[in-house]
Design a protein around this motif. Structure first.
Motif, mmCIF file in Angstrom:
data_model
loop_
_atom_site.group_PDB
_atom_site.id
_atom_site.type_symbol
_atom_site.label_atom_id
_atom_site.label_comp_id
_atom_site.label_asym_id
_atom_site.label_seq_id
_atom_site.Cartn_x
_atom_site.Cartn_y
_atom_site.Cartn_z
ATOM 1 N N GLU A 131 0.602 -1.168 -0.379
ATOM 2 C CA GLU A 131 -0.159 -0.092 0.194
ATOM 3 C C GLU A 131 1.290 1.325 0.084
ATOM 4 O OE1 GLU A 131 -2.389 2.079 2.896
ATOM 5 O OE2 GLU A 131 -2.894 -0.355 3.015
ATOM 6 N N ALA A 132 2.009 1.265 0.885
ATOM 7 C CA ALA A 132 3.508 2.604 0.505
ATOM 8 C C ALA A 132 3.321 2.658 -0.484
ATOM 9 C CB ALA A 132 3.853 2.438 1.521
ATOM 10 N N ILE A 133 3.594 1.424 -1.739
ATOM 11 C CA ILE A 133 4.887 2.223 -3.026
ATOM 12 C C ILE A 133 3.612 1.901 -3.973
ATOM 13 C CG2 ILE A 133 5.927 -0.010 -4.383
ATOM 14 C CD1 ILE A 133 6.689 1.303 -1.053
ATOM 15 N N TYR A 134 2.913 0.954 -4.134
ATOM 16 C CA TYR A 134 1.847 0.869 -5.544
ATOM 17 C C TYR A 134 1.216 2.458 -5.561
ATOM 18 C CZ TYR A 134 2.725 -3.836 -5.657
ATOM 19 O OH TYR A 134 3.152 -5.356 -5.759
ATOM 20 N N GLY A 135 1.529 2.777 -6.925
ATOM 21 C CA GLY A 135 0.453 5.058 -7.071
ATOM 22 C C GLY A 135 0.866 5.648 -6.069
ATOM 23 N N THR A 136 1.865 5.386 -5.267
ATOM 24 C CA THR A 136 2.054 6.656 -4.463
ATOM 25 C C THR A 136 2.687 7.708 -5.276
ATOM 26 O OG1 THR A 136 4.152 5.673 -4.188
ATOM 27 C CG2 THR A 136 2.322 4.674 -2.591
ATOM 28 N N ARG A 137 2.956 9.028 -4.970
ATOM 29 C CA ARG A 137 3.687 9.449 -5.135
ATOM 30 C C ARG A 137 4.754 10.110 -3.839
ATOM 31 N NH1 ARG A 137 1.879 7.776 -8.751
ATOM 32 N NH2 ARG A 137 0.502 8.680 -10.484
ATOM 33 N N PRO A 138 5.877 11.011 -4.321
ATOM 34 C CA PRO A 138 6.491 11.784 -3.262
ATOM 35 C C PRO A 138 5.609 13.066 -2.150
ATOM 36 C CG PRO A 138 7.787 11.707 -5.295
ATOM 37 C CD PRO A 138 6.128 11.445 -5.582
ATOM 38 N N TRP A 139 6.934 13.004 -0.972
ATOM 39 C CA TRP A 139 6.175 14.258 -0.252
ATOM 40 C C TRP A 139 7.450 15.146 -0.633
ATOM 41 C CZ3 TRP A 139 7.357 14.857 5.550
ATOM 42 C CH2 TRP A 139 6.040 15.512 6.047
ATOM 43 N N THR A 140 6.867 16.523 0.274
ATOM 44 C CA THR A 140 7.560 17.019 0.291
ATOM 45 C C THR A 140 9.155 17.169 0.784
ATOM 46 O OG1 THR A 140 7.447 17.450 2.450
ATOM 47 C CG2 THR A 140 5.720 19.143 1.297
ATOM 48 N N THR A 141 9.379 16.400 1.066
ATOM 49 C CA THR A 141 10.664 15.659 0.829
ATOM 50 C C THR A 141 10.486 14.056 1.110
ATOM 51 O OG1 THR A 141 12.872 15.414 3.176
ATOM 52 C CG2 THR A 141 10.236 15.325 4.312
ATOM 53 N N PHE A 142 11.912 14.036 0.443
ATOM 54 C CA PHE A 142 12.474 11.908 0.663
ATOM 55 C C PHE A 142 12.288 11.411 1.952
ATOM 56 C CE2 PHE A 142 16.764 13.291 -0.200
ATOM 57 C CZ PHE A 142 17.151 11.898 0.446
ATOM 58 N N GLY A 143 13.026 11.619 2.764
ATOM 59 C CA GLY A 143 13.140 11.311 3.958
ATOM 60 C C GLY A 143 13.969 11.390 4.655
ATOM 61 N N GLU A 144 14.250 11.499 6.038
ATOM 62 C CA GLU A 144 15.282 11.846 6.377
ATOM 63 C C GLU A 144 16.139 10.560 7.437
ATOM 64 O OE1 GLU A 144 11.814 13.002 9.643
ATOM 65 O OE2 GLU A 144 12.853 11.639 10.686
ATOM 66 N N GLY A 145 17.246 11.218 8.555
ATOM 67 C CA GLY A 145 18.250 10.061 8.635
ATOM 68 C C GLY A 145 19.545 9.970 8.308
ATOM 69 N N PRO A 146 20.311 8.620 9.394
ATOM 70 C CA PRO A 146 22.143 9.038 8.443
ATOM 71 C C PRO A 146 22.591 9.234 7.084
ATOM 72 C CG PRO A 146 21.011 7.314 10.285
ATOM 73 C CD PRO A 146 20.168 8.182 10.403
ATOM 74 N N ALA A 147 21.956 8.251 7.007
ATOM 75 C CA ALA A 147 22.409 7.654 5.647
ATOM 76 C C ALA A 147 22.272 9.062 4.783
ATOM 77 C CB ALA A 147 21.598 6.301 4.703
ATOM 78 N N MET A 148 21.106 9.895 4.348
ATOM 79 C CA MET A 148 21.555 11.196 3.799
ATOM 80 C C MET A 148 22.470 11.704 3.787
ATOM 81 S SD MET A 148 17.514 12.854 4.169
ATOM 82 C CE MET A 148 17.430 14.117 3.664
ATOM 83 N N GLU A 149 23.056 11.596 4.730
ATOM 84 C CA GLU A 149 24.327 12.282 5.105
ATOM 85 C C GLU A 149 25.522 12.016 4.300
ATOM 86 O OE1 GLU A 149 25.203 12.816 9.455
ATOM 87 O OE2 GLU A 149 23.500 13.752 9.659
ATOM 88 N N THR A 150 25.462 10.469 3.679
ATOM 89 C CA THR A 150 27.245 9.994 3.463
ATOM 90 C C THR A 150 26.369 9.788 1.677
ATOM 91 O OG1 THR A 150 25.976 7.591 4.352
ATOM 92 C CG2 THR A 150 27.949 8.952 5.737
ATOM 93 N N ALA A 151 24.773 9.720 1.054
ATOM 94 C CA ALA A 151 25.269 9.820 -0.212
ATOM 95 C C ALA A 151 26.140 9.895 -1.048
ATOM 96 C CB ALA A 151 23.509 10.025 -0.493
ATOM 97 N N ALA A 152 26.433 8.858 -1.834
ATOM 98 C CA ALA A 152 27.197 8.796 -2.958
ATOM 99 C C ALA A 152 27.443 9.472 -3.963
ATOM 100 C CB ALA A 152 27.955 7.475 -3.440
ATOM 101 N N PRO A 153 27.842 10.432 -4.828
ATOM 102 C CA PRO A 153 27.096 11.086 -5.856
ATOM 103 C C PRO A 153 26.618 10.336 -7.399
ATOM 104 C CG PRO A 153 29.299 12.010 -5.897
ATOM 105 C CD PRO A 153 29.165 11.376 -4.069
#
Length: 547
Positions: free
Chosen positions: A429-451
């Protein structure tokens, strides 16, 4: 509009631009070159910018892929048909031990060994549907230039050599029986330069200087199993080597048909075009994945533009509206309006304004037995986390499950698919037919995301996801917060939902009902039940005035 035949001799000296205009109007040549289906799309980037991604693809979010070709027969990993001609490489050594020296037993002979005798497309596609796939993609040809469907334009195909079966036809029927949109992946445009290793010979040892089979012709087939077939129709090596061809890594720098690559001949380009039109007209795919920079053979030829226009116009003719999707890599701003941007083995680090796709694999692209023996497959947990991350950023995930040479998947692959199916049964239910929110997420992994690097290749380069990593999706007025781990203290804090949002109810998908929560300036604190409803990731369903 009726197509008219043009006399080939009258076209001598006509520019390729003018020919392109003729093709776009549905005309074709007397020598067998097929025209573009009539419709609103013409073979130019400006015309293709009319494209709108169809809703079925935007809503699907998750597809499964059979990246299966004769290169799976040795079970020695990806790009085997190139690597077996690289003296001293792992695949070269393996090939010499298993089959013999590539001057005597080339890749054409590997194809002949491939029988696909355990292939059951209905069983596999049914399994993938149960796992939550909303579309299915099958490889139609790879860089090895071998078509997995019948074609009068390519004698080296699976109905005549190897399995002696229409593999794309079998996959397409299984997809239709399971109600799944059907896609094909096309990689063969690069055979021209990719196969240049087959022109080499050993530089040391007892067979020093003895050419590999890459330059063989039909005349060499007398008394052989392949008598009557021309190896050059497969290898396409009747041309000078590209700049620095002896450098095995140079192929990557020349992927966009620049940096010294020997230009492909017009005959090679037109043959590729005719094969693609045959593929489209015979199977009417909903999706075409091109393993190219932008479109096949661009900018050396306009073939890719013509194929795209034909697919889009054919789709409109069949469905009354545009249903087709094209996946392409390394796209500029204009090109991203013409098709769906695909990122190989990687993810964007932001919400993309246009739908896009990650393609990745639980192992190697072509089957590699060593990954099975050494337990090197991606886990279902990694697949689920990747899916949540990609969908939160307006993307889809296309996942390859490597198929063995015989057409089966192994027990460890099947276990991953079944674990993904169990997760989707609770949380789709949280996958199919969904759209993004105003932000995609939060948490420590965002700080180390590789380009991203070139066409992608940034997966697995950041920190692993933990319980504090959350990804968001929306459907109508409902917000889904996907927790990428289970908090040890039984509570989670969604920092993005401070007191500006007025949350009214929170529940856990698969859980016992409404959950208690507190909301403050620091976020939404939710008390979780003792029992986990599933494994790997957990979805909070949040309702109220969400901002």
């Amino acid at each position: 509009m009726k197509r008219r035949t043009l006399i080939k001799g009258a076209l001598t000296g006509i520019s390729s631009l003018y020919l392109s205009k003729l093709y776009s109007k549905g005309l074709f040549l007397a020598d067998g070159m097929q025209g573009i289906a009539p419709g609103p799309f013409q073979s130019s980037w400006d015309s293709l910018t009319q494209y709108q991604v169809p809703d079925w693809f935007r809503d699907a979010k998750f597809g499964l892929w059979a990246h299966w070709s004769p290169q799976c027969q040795p079970e020695r990993g990806d790009w085997y048909a190139r690597g077996m001609y690289q003296e001293g490489s792992d695949q070269y050594k393996y090939h010499c031990e298993k089959y013999g020296h590539p001057s005597k037993f080339g890749f054409k002979d590997v194809i002949n060994e491939w029988k696909a005798d355990k292939w059951d497309p209905e069983e596999l596609v049914s399994l993938y549907k149960k796992a939550g796939a909303k579309y299915f993609v099958a490889l139609a040809n790879h860089h090895d230039n071998f078509d997995l469907f019948p074609s009068k334009y390519q004698s080296w195909n699976s109905t005549r050599i190897g399995p002696k079966k229409d593999l794309i036809g079998g996959w397409a029927k299984a997809a239709k029986n399971n109600g799944l949109p059907f896609g094909v992946s096309v990689h063969a445009a690069h055979a021209w330069s990719w196969y240049e290793t087959a022109q080499r010979s050993d530089k040391s040892g007892p067979l020093t200087g003895v050419p590999y089979d890459g330059k063989m012709t039909a005349a060499d087939g007398a008394g052989k199993w392949w008598n009557g077939y021309d190896p050059q129709e497969l290898y396409a090596q009747n041309h000078p080597l590209s700049l620095d061809s002896e450098n095995n890594g140079m192929i990557h720098k020349q992927w966009n048909w620049g940096n010294g690559v020997t230009p492909p001949s017009k005959a090679y380009c037109e043959k590729f075009y005719n094969r693609m039109i045959t593929l489209i007209d015979k199977y009417e795919p909903d999706l075409m994945y091109f393993d190219d920079t932008a479109l096949p053979l661009w900018p050396a030829s306009d073939v890719g533009l013509r194929v795209a226009a034909h697919l889009y116009n054919s789709s409109i003719k069949k469905h009354g509206k545009l249903r087709a999707v094209i996946n392409g890599k390394i796209l500029d701003e204009q090109q991203r309006k013409c098709m769906v941007w695909d990122i190989e083995r990687g993810q964007s680090n932001q919400i993309e304004p246009l739908p896009w796709q990650t393609d990745t694999c639980i192992g190697g692209w072509h089957y590699d037995r060593r990954l099975y023996d050494n337990n090197k497959y991606k886990s279902a947990k990694t697949v689920v986390h990747t899916l949540a991350d990609v969908v939160s950023k307006n993307g889809n995930l296309l996942l390859n499950i490597p198929v063995r040479g015989d057409g089966s998947i192994d027990d460890k692959e099947r276990a991953v698919v079944e674990d993904v199916a169990a997760w989707m049964a609770v949380n789709s239910e949280a996958i199919y037919g969904t759209r993004p929110w105003t932000t995609f997420g939060e948490g420590p992994a965002m700080e180390t995301a590789a380009p991203l690097s070139a066409q992608g290749f940034n997966e697995g380069k950041g920190k692993p996801f933990v319980a504090d990593d959350i990804r968001f999706t929306t459907k109508g007025k409902t917000l889904y917060a996907i927790l990428l781990g289970w908090p040890e203290n039984g509570k989670t804090l969604v920092k993005s939902l401070g007191d500006k949002s007025k949350v009214t109810t929170v529940s856990l998908l698969g859980g016992p009902g409404r959950l208690s929560f507190e909301q403050s300036a620091s976020g939404l604190s939710v008390h979780l039940p003792e029992q986990q409803p599933c494994k790997d990731a957990f979805v909070l369903k949040i309702e109220g005035a969400i901002v």
